[in-house]
Scaffold this active site. Sequence first.
Site, PDB file in Angstrom:
ATOM      1  N   LYS A 207      63.927  37.063  64.309  1.00  0.00           N
ATOM      2  CA  LYS A 207      62.665  36.575  63.669  1.00  0.00           C
ATOM      3  C   LYS A 207      62.655  35.029  63.031  1.00  0.00           C
ATOM      4  CE  LYS A 207      57.883  37.661  61.958  1.00  0.00           C
ATOM      5  NZ  LYS A 207      57.250  37.208  63.067  1.00  0.00           N
TER       6      LYS A 207
ATOM      7  N   HIS B 124      61.510  43.192  59.693  1.00  0.00           N
ATOM      8  CA  HIS B 124      61.503  42.791  61.136  1.00  0.00           C
ATOM      9  C   HIS B 124      63.094  42.619  61.471  1.00  0.00           C
ATOM     10  CE1 HIS B 124      57.372  41.776  60.861  1.00  0.00           C
ATOM     11  NE2 HIS B 124      57.482  41.878  62.037  1.00  0.00           N
TER      12      HIS B 124
HETATM   13  P1  NAD Z   1      62.163  35.575  71.599  1.00  0.00           P
HETATM   14  O1  NAD Z   1      62.795  34.690  71.117  1.00  0.00           O
HETATM   15  O2  NAD Z   1      62.849  36.670  72.259  1.00  0.00           O
HETATM   16  O3  NAD Z   1      61.315  35.011  72.989  1.00  0.00           O
HETATM   17  C1  NAD Z   1      60.818  33.621  72.839  1.00  0.00           C
HETATM   18  C2  NAD Z   1      61.115  33.069  74.386  1.00  0.00           C
HETATM   19  O4  NAD Z   1      60.233  31.860  74.459  1.00  0.00           O
HETATM   20  C3  NAD Z   1      62.262  32.645  74.732  1.00  0.00           C
HETATM   21  O5  NAD Z   1      62.547  33.125  75.828  1.00  0.00           O
HETATM   22  C4  NAD Z   1      62.630  31.294  74.658  1.00  0.00           C
HETATM   23  O6  NAD Z   1      63.358  30.803  75.692  1.00  0.00           O
HETATM   24  C5  NAD Z   1      60.939  31.009  75.165  1.00  0.00           C
HETATM   25  N1  NAD Z   1      60.694  29.422  74.989  1.00  0.00           N
HETATM   26  C6  NAD Z   1      60.849  28.741  73.818  1.00  0.00           C
HETATM   27  N2  NAD Z   1      60.500  27.428  74.089  1.00  0.00           N
HETATM   28  C7  NAD Z   1      59.725  27.559  75.193  1.00  0.00           C
HETATM   29  C8  NAD Z   1      58.832  26.543  75.753  1.00  0.00           C
HETATM   30  N3  NAD Z   1      58.710  25.375  75.490  1.00  0.00           N
HETATM   31  N4  NAD Z   1      58.126  26.884  77.011  1.00  0.00           N
HETATM   32  C9  NAD Z   1      58.364  28.234  77.491  1.00  0.00           C
HETATM   33  N5  NAD Z   1      59.218  28.942  76.884  1.00  0.00           N
HETATM   34  C10 NAD Z   1      59.912  28.629  75.816  1.00  0.00           C
HETATM   35  O7  NAD Z   1      60.795  36.074  70.789  1.00  0.00           O
HETATM   36  P2  NAD Z   1      60.017  37.312  70.551  1.00  0.00           P
HETATM   37  O8  NAD Z   1      60.852  38.348  69.807  1.00  0.00           O
HETATM   38  O9  NAD Z   1      59.659  37.601  71.984  1.00  0.00           O
HETATM   39  O10 NAD Z   1      58.904  37.071  69.597  1.00  0.00           O
HETATM   40  C11 NAD Z   1      58.178  35.828  70.231  1.00  0.00           C
HETATM   41  C12 NAD Z   1      57.081  35.539  69.243  1.00  0.00           C
HETATM   42  O11 NAD Z   1      56.109  36.788  69.318  1.00  0.00           O
HETATM   43  C13 NAD Z   1      57.297  35.417  67.892  1.00  0.00           C
HETATM   44  O12 NAD Z   1      56.645  34.185  67.398  1.00  0.00           O
HETATM   45  C14 NAD Z   1      57.029  36.741  67.163  1.00  0.00           C
HETATM   46  O13 NAD Z   1      56.945  36.753  65.773  1.00  0.00           O
HETATM   47  C15 NAD Z   1      55.656  37.126  67.941  1.00  0.00           C
HETATM   48  N6  NAD Z   1      55.502  38.501  67.971  1.00  0.00           N
HETATM   49  C16 NAD Z   1      54.101  38.862  67.990  1.00  0.00           C
HETATM   50  C17 NAD Z   1      53.613  40.234  68.235  1.00  0.00           C
HETATM   51  C18 NAD Z   1      52.154  40.507  68.417  1.00  0.00           C
HETATM   52  O14 NAD Z   1      51.855  41.394  68.104  1.00  0.00           O
HETATM   53  N7  NAD Z   1      51.344  39.386  67.950  1.00  0.00           N
HETATM   54  C19 NAD Z   1      54.658  41.345  68.255  1.00  0.00           C
HETATM   55  C20 NAD Z   1      55.940  41.013  68.095  1.00  0.00           C
HETATM   56  C21 NAD Z   1      56.416  39.573  68.244  1.00  0.00           C
END
Ligand code: NAD
Length: 270
Positions: free
Chosen positions: A163, A159
């Site tokens: 992450k 990844h």
């Molecule tokens: P990222 O860090 O780019 O985005 C996370 C967002 O959440 C940020 O904008 C942050 O400001 C926000 N955030 C943090 N605390 C918050 C709160 N209290 N209230 C509202 N927003 C808040 O991360 P990402 O790359 O977008 O990944 C997010 C999650 O998704 C990770 O856990 C990742 O592992 C997961 N993911 C899952 C899949 C899937 O298919 N299930 C695919 C990709 C990523």
Amino acid sequence: MTETKSSIRIVVVGALGRMGQEVIKAVVKEPELTLVGAVDRSHEGVEVGSVIGIEDTGVTFSTELGETLVSSQADVIIDFTNPSVVVENVYKAIEYGVRPVVGTTGIPQKDLHAWDQLLREKEIGGIVAPNFAIGAILMMKFAAQAARYMPQVEIIEMHHDQKLDAPSGTAVKTAEMIAKERERLRQGHPSEEEKWAGARGADYEGMRIHSVRLPGYVAHQEVIFGGVGQTLSIRHDSIHRESFMPGVTLAAKKVMELTGLVYGLENVID
Ligand code: NAD
């Protein structure tokens, strides 16, 4: 905000994140879904489309989830935040009678069980999927199938370097699915010794899981099986975050028909 009579009202949480922005683009394109809220830690009051580079959505960012759920009359939250905030977000959504669709990974088992119980009490559904890409679902299914015949297996997941959790939710789910198909097995030489801690990776029921974190990657996984005189590799690559969006929008529709928690997109597709 264009809304049809039957459309499902969506609040995206983590809306400014890498995944959250893609989810917003996917929701506004989907006729059966209506974006009614976007929650993150900043940009309070700023119109969503102007920040993520799409047309005017008629929705502004909010930093307060509870208020947004009430004022938007949301049906579903789609959460892509991080392991330290998703748990509280989902309890809050359920308390307000809003169905969670969760892509955030690294959620403790005890919370998954508790959510299931609370959702059943409220008679609404929820979906948690460690991976929303159809190719990744197939990779996990094929790996579980192969483990019946080739039980010696190691998982390598790769990844991007931002992450937060390791191993990835997909690797955890893959290991759990494989473990259901084979007996616990100690792999490698009985006297093998790690000269450097972690060299053999994490251990789940005797299976080794290795996590690579590098810029350039999105989300990738290879499951390698070994047998006498042969190996089998099953690999999936998400090369763009759009790969997750058909699964996310499908889950947002399917969750309206469920009661209780479904863990894994494969259980929604089948
Ligand atoms: P990222 O860090 O780019 O985005 C996370 C967002 O959440 C940020 O904008 C942050 O400001 C926000 N955030 C943090 N605390 C918050 C709160 N209290 N209230 C509202 N927003 C808040 O991360 P990402 O790359 O977008 O990944 C997010 C999650 O998704 C990770 O856990 C990742 O592992 C997961 N993911 C899952 C899949 C899937 O298919 N299930 C695919 C990709 C990523």
